[in-house]
Design a protein around this motif. Structure first.
Motif, PDB file in Angstrom:
ATOM      1  N   ILE A  23     -27.570 -27.987 -18.969  1.00  0.00           N
ATOM      2  CA  ILE A  23     -27.706 -29.432 -19.168  1.00  0.00           C
ATOM      3  C   ILE A  23     -28.905 -29.970 -18.382  1.00  0.00           C
ATOM      4  N   VAL A  24     -29.015 -29.585 -17.130  1.00  0.00           N
ATOM      5  CA  VAL A  24     -30.092 -30.097 -16.274  1.00  0.00           C
ATOM      6  C   VAL A  24     -31.458 -29.604 -16.752  1.00  0.00           C
ATOM      7  N   ARG A  25     -31.557 -28.330 -17.136  1.00  0.00           N
ATOM      8  CA  ARG A  25     -32.846 -27.825 -17.637  1.00  0.00           C
ATOM      9  C   ARG A  25     -33.286 -28.595 -18.879  1.00  0.00           C
ATOM     10  N   TRP A  26     -32.346 -28.847 -19.810  1.00  0.00           N
ATOM     11  CA  TRP A  26     -32.685 -29.613 -21.018  1.00  0.00           C
ATOM     12  C   TRP A  26     -33.137 -31.021 -20.632  1.00  0.00           C
ATOM     13  N   ALA A  27     -32.351 -31.696 -19.798  1.00  0.00           N
ATOM     14  CA  ALA A  27     -32.679 -33.076 -19.408  1.00  0.00           C
ATOM     15  C   ALA A  27     -34.023 -33.131 -18.674  1.00  0.00           C
ATOM     16  N   ALA A  28     -34.283 -32.183 -17.802  1.00  0.00           N
ATOM     17  CA  ALA A  28     -35.543 -32.163 -17.054  1.00  0.00           C
ATOM     18  C   ALA A  28     -36.730 -32.000 -17.999  1.00  0.00           C
ATOM     19  N   ARG A  29     -36.610 -31.122 -18.989  1.00  0.00           N
ATOM     20  CA  ARG A  29     -37.701 -30.956 -19.968  1.00  0.00           C
ATOM     21  C   ARG A  29     -37.957 -32.266 -20.702  1.00  0.00           C
ATOM     22  N   GLU A  30     -36.891 -32.943 -21.083  1.00  0.00           N
ATOM     23  CA  GLU A  30     -37.016 -34.200 -21.829  1.00  0.00           C
ATOM     24  C   GLU A  30     -37.624 -35.304 -20.954  1.00  0.00           C
ATOM     25  N   ILE A  31     -37.136 -35.433 -19.732  1.00  0.00           N
ATOM     26  CA  ILE A  31     -37.616 -36.499 -18.842  1.00  0.00           C
ATOM     27  C   ILE A  31     -39.062 -36.248 -18.440  1.00  0.00           C
TER      28      ILE A  31
END
Length: 191
Positions: A23-31
């Protein structure tokens, strides 16, 4: 262009083998793809070492407190454990006081059928007591492992990105307004 909003993206789980990493890796890429934000990913695991006789790591706690203090806004990636959020996340919120005040908090939740929404509702109560403002928009992943492929990408990337974009737009608005208000008058003077 305005100074970027500093977001602290906080892991809500410290379990070994946690799905929170995905979840965090996906969110970090998006942000990271948004110029309006400066991202700091915060994993509180170093505050909770494996059971030993070693004393707690004070330098890790001090570093974490400083990073949280510098943030303009928070995004908490939270699982739902037994209809609530994790004990280490509660410990983090209770241990570091003052950094949350007059700042917005958004949630990316995951879990079983509820997608972590019961954890989010309880976190809203806790953050209210910490004088933080929570964002209504939530990105939720019910049955989370089924929502991501083996490489950690959402199976419906357009939907996930659209929901996160809406969350980030609301978070940016609140973070900008509250940052300006904190610059005009310290929140501690009115709390």
């Amino acid at each position: 262009m305005a100074k970027p909003i500093r977001i602290a993206l906080i892991y809500g789980s410290i379990r070994e083998g946690r799905f929170c990493d995905t979840i965090v890796r996906w969110a970090a890429r998006e942000i990271d793809g948004h110029e309006a934000f400066e991202l700091d990913v915060i994993d509180p695991s170093p505050l909770f070492p494996a059971p030993t006789n070693a004393p707690p790591n004070d330098s890790a706690a001090n570093d974490l407190q400083q990073r949280l203090h510098r943030a303009d806004a928070f995004v908490v990636a939270t699982p739902e454990y037994n209809h609530s959020f994790s004990a280490p996340l509660k410990h983090l919120l209770d241990s570091i006081y003052g950094v949350w005040q007059a700042k917005p908090v958004a949630f990316i939740s995951y879990g079983g059928v509820s997608g972590g929404l019961r954890a989010v509702e309880q976190l809203r109560l806790v953050f209210a007591e910490l004088h933080a403002t929570t964002i209504r928009q939530v990105v939720s992943f019910p049955n989370a492992p089924e929502q991501f492929d083996k490489q950690g990408h959402p199976r419906d990337p357009e939907r996930a990105s659209r929901n996160l974009s809406k969350l980030l737009a609301q978070l940016w608005w609140w973070a900008s307004a509250l940052r300006q208000a904190r610059q005009e008058e310290a929140y501690a003077r009115v709390s």
